[in-house]
Design an enzyme around this catalytic site. Structure first.
Site, PDB file in Angstrom:
ATOM      1  CD1 TRP A 150      -2.218  -2.004   0.364  1.00 34.51           C
ATOM      2  CD2 TRP A 150      -2.972  -1.163   2.304  1.00 34.51           C
ATOM      3  NE1 TRP A 150      -3.289  -2.765   0.761  1.00 34.51           N
ATOM      4  CE2 TRP A 150      -3.775  -2.269   1.949  1.00 34.51           C
ATOM      5  CE3 TRP A 150      -3.260  -0.494   3.495  1.00 34.51           C
ATOM      6  CZ2 TRP A 150      -4.845  -2.697   2.730  1.00 34.51           C
ATOM      7  CZ3 TRP A 150      -4.323  -0.921   4.281  1.00 34.51           C
ATOM      8  CH2 TRP A 150      -5.108  -2.018   3.898  1.00 34.51           C
ATOM      9  CD  GLU A 165       8.828  -4.296  -6.773  1.00 28.36           C
ATOM     10  OE1 GLU A 165       7.612  -4.424  -6.868  1.00 28.36           O
ATOM     11  OE2 GLU A 165       9.357  -3.477  -6.011  1.00 28.36           O
ATOM     12  N   GLY A 186       4.937   1.958 -10.806  1.00 32.10           N
ATOM     13  CA  GLY A 186       4.062   3.123 -10.719  1.00 32.10           C
ATOM     14  C   GLY A 186       3.985   3.940 -11.996  1.00 32.10           C
ATOM     15  N   GLY A 197       1.719  -2.658  -6.331  1.00 33.16           N
ATOM     16  CA  GLY A 197       1.595  -1.375  -5.657  1.00 33.16           C
ATOM     17  C   GLY A 197       0.214  -0.783  -5.904  1.00 33.16           C
ATOM     18  N   GLY A 198       0.120   0.075  -6.914  1.00 33.24           N
ATOM     19  CA  GLY A 198      -1.110   0.815  -7.208  1.00 33.24           C
ATOM     20  C   GLY A 198      -2.370  -0.035  -7.215  1.00 33.24           C
TER      21      GLY A 198
HETATM   22  C1  PEP Z   1       5.669  -1.605  -5.971  1.00 29.70           C
HETATM   23  O1  PEP Z   1       5.367  -0.718  -5.207  1.00 29.70           O
HETATM   24  O2  PEP Z   1       6.495  -2.439  -5.606  1.00 29.70           O
HETATM   25  C2  PEP Z   1       5.084  -1.638  -7.306  1.00 29.70           C
HETATM   26  C3  PEP Z   1       5.410  -2.607  -8.099  1.00 29.70           C
HETATM   27  O3  PEP Z   1       4.189  -0.630  -7.620  1.00 29.70           O
HETATM   28  P1  PEP Z   1       3.199  -0.591  -8.907  1.00 29.70           P
HETATM   29  O4  PEP Z   1       2.465  -1.914  -8.931  1.00 29.70           O
HETATM   30  O5  PEP Z   1       2.296   0.546  -8.645  1.00 29.70           O
HETATM   31  O6  PEP Z   1       4.049  -0.416 -10.123  1.00 29.70           O
END
Ligand code: PEP
Length: 254
Positions: free
Chosen positions: A10, A170, A176, A237-238
């Site tokens: 979150w 990642e 994001g 994340g989002g």
């Molecule tokens: C994260 O915060 O690790 C992430 C992958 O964010 P998002 O899914 O928003 O790209």
């Protein structure tokens, strides 16, 4: 068999009431057995840990995670939270080395190595994040860069310790941004991470390690990403801030 995992980070979002509502919606929407026997992890800000724990207590396949822990045990470290404190409030997983910690808080591989050790010693499962910037990717240096992060952040661990770690790849350029790495790019990097683990810890340990992908995972791309042989789920994340999207992603395993 390695575990399929969907972890929702979150970040610094939601009031306590909003967080409770989100967690209870996820609990109500997640059936007792998810496709691929996936485990769902909710990773809220520190102050949400106890209220969220109360919401998810009855759900067998939903666990609690934290976004960070200190590399120290206790003492004069204002603003820090130790791995033992997290364990005390019922946390099972902790993110170590998220790119936002590396970028905004100047945390390097040596600090990540210490945090990983502290997390394991407290009985937590580290979700160790790695991933390259766009600049590094464009220079074709991504495998070398990620391999260095893993070597310096994890390879001090014993085989027994390593067998408890979850890795999240990642790519920073996909976090994001709405831009997801292609399925081919993701599978290639996950394979390369698994081969590194094989070299260092042997085939069995490498095969047992869950490697998650993170970077704009959404209901629309989750199924294809998770169908790859070396992708064992996602760090989200989002999309984890919307119960329906998060649960749709959790239902995307075959
Ligand atoms: C994260 O915060 O690790 C992430 C992958 O964010 P998002 O899914 O928003 O790209």
């Amino acid at each position: 068999m390695r575990k399929n995992i969907i972890a929702g980070n979150w970040k610094m979002n939601k009031s306590i009431d909003e967080g409770k509502t989100l967690a209870s919606s996820v609990v109500n929407m997640v059936s007792s057995k998810l496709p691929g026997d996936a485990e769902v992890i909710i990773i809220p800000p520190f102050v949400h840990l106890t209220p969220v724990k109360d919401q998810i207590e009855s759900a067998l396949n939903i666990s609690l995670g934290a976004q960070n822990c200190s590399n120290h045990d206790s003492g004069a470290y204002t603003g820090e939270v130790s791995a033992n404190m997290l364990r005390n409030v019922g946390v099972k997983y902790v993110i170590v080395g998220h790119s936002e910690r590396r970028e905004f808080f100047n945390e390097d591989n040596a600090i990540m190595a210490e945090k990983t050790t502290k997390a394991l010693a407290a009985g937590l499962i580290p979700i160790f994040c790695c991933g390259e910037s766009l600049e590094v990717r464009k220079a074709g240096e991504h495998e070398k860069f990620v391999s260095n992060q893993i070597e310096e952040g994890l390879f001090h661990l014993s085989l027994d310790e390593m067998s408890k770690v979850v890795i999240a790849y990642e790519p920073i350029w996909a976090i994001g941004t709405g831009e997801t790495a292609s399925t081919k790019q993701v599978q290639e990097m996950h394979r390369s991470i698994r081969l590194m683990l094989m070299d260092q810890y042997g085939d069995a340990a490498a095969e047992e390690t869950s490697i998650l992908y993170g970077g704009s995972v959404k209901p629309e791309n989750a199924e294809e990403l998770f169908s790859q042989s070396d992708v064992d789920g996602g760090l989200v994340g989002g999309a984890s801030l919307k119960a329906q999207d998060f649960v749709d992603i959790a239902n995307s395993f075959k």
